[in-house]
Motif scaffolding. Structure first.
Motif, short mmCIF file in Angstrom:
data_model
loop_
_atom_site.label_atom_id
_atom_site.label_comp_id
_atom_site.label_asym_id
_atom_site.label_seq_id
_atom_site.Cartn_x
_atom_site.Cartn_y
_atom_site.Cartn_z
N THR A 1 35.33 35.88 29.95
CA THR A 1 35.87 34.70 30.62
C THR A 1 36.09 33.61 29.59
O THR A 1 35.14 33.19 28.92
N ASP B 1 32.67 41.78 31.06
CA ASP B 1 33.65 40.81 31.56
C ASP B 1 33.75 39.66 30.57
O ASP B 1 32.73 39.11 30.14
N ASP C 1 40.23 41.17 29.70
CA ASP C 1 39.28 40.57 30.62
C ASP C 1 38.11 41.46 31.05
O ASP C 1 37.01 40.96 31.26
N THR D 1 34.57 32.12 24.54
CA THR D 1 34.54 33.12 25.60
C THR D 1 33.10 33.38 26.04
O THR D 1 32.21 33.46 25.20
#
Length: 158
Positions: A86, A84, A66, A92
């Motif tokens: 997500t 980051d 993550d 993603t």
């Protein structure tokens, strides 16, 4: 404080993107070579646009798959870079945020380098990794058809 943020939606799972961000051999294919180390290493960024020298990198936070945060020192400047990941419905979202903590830089050149790396070179490596998992010999209902003439790709006929 100068901050550069680049976000991109990628059609790949977080684990694949994480590999490209953290495995040095893959990082070298889309960004820069690196000298081995544990929590600190050197990225060969001297020849890249937006960089004035090689970059000493120290891992600050590593939360697979993550979040990756590193502190970078290069040519009299210090930055903090956070990646980051997500998950989304189709893959993603990668958010890359670099904050200048000390020194000065050409923010436009650095932002352009981020854009080229994250939206161009990184997706190419991710596609390459995904392709390695595809067995082209197998398709629903049996084998795929043989190519009639492979000479157009510089390959010999079989």
């Amino acid at each position: 404080m100068i901050e550069i943020v680049t976000e991109v939606d990628l059609f790949h799972p977080p684990a694949r993107i994480w590999r490209a961000l953290t495995e040095r051999a893959l990082l070298a294919k889309w960004f820069a070579d690196s000298a081995p180390g544990s929590d600190r290493w050197i990225l060969a960024t001297a020849a890249l646009p937006g960089y004035d020298g090689d970059t000493e990198v120290e891992t600050v936070e590593l939360r697979a798959p993550d979040r990756l945060v590193v502190r970078c020192r290069e040519a009299g400047r210090a930055t903090r870079l956070a990646c980051d990941l997500t998950p989304t419905a189709h893959g993603t979202r990668l958010s890359v945020r670099e904050v200048l903590e000390e020194g000065d830089w050409d923010a436009d050149a650095r932002a352009e380098q981020h854009e080229q790396a994250v939206t161009g070179r990184l997706p190419a490596i991710l596609d390459w990794l995904a392709f390695q998992n595809v067995d082209l010999r197998r398709a629903e209902g049996g084998l795929t058809a043989e190519l009639r003439d492979r000479t157009c790709w510089g390959m010999e006929r079989v």
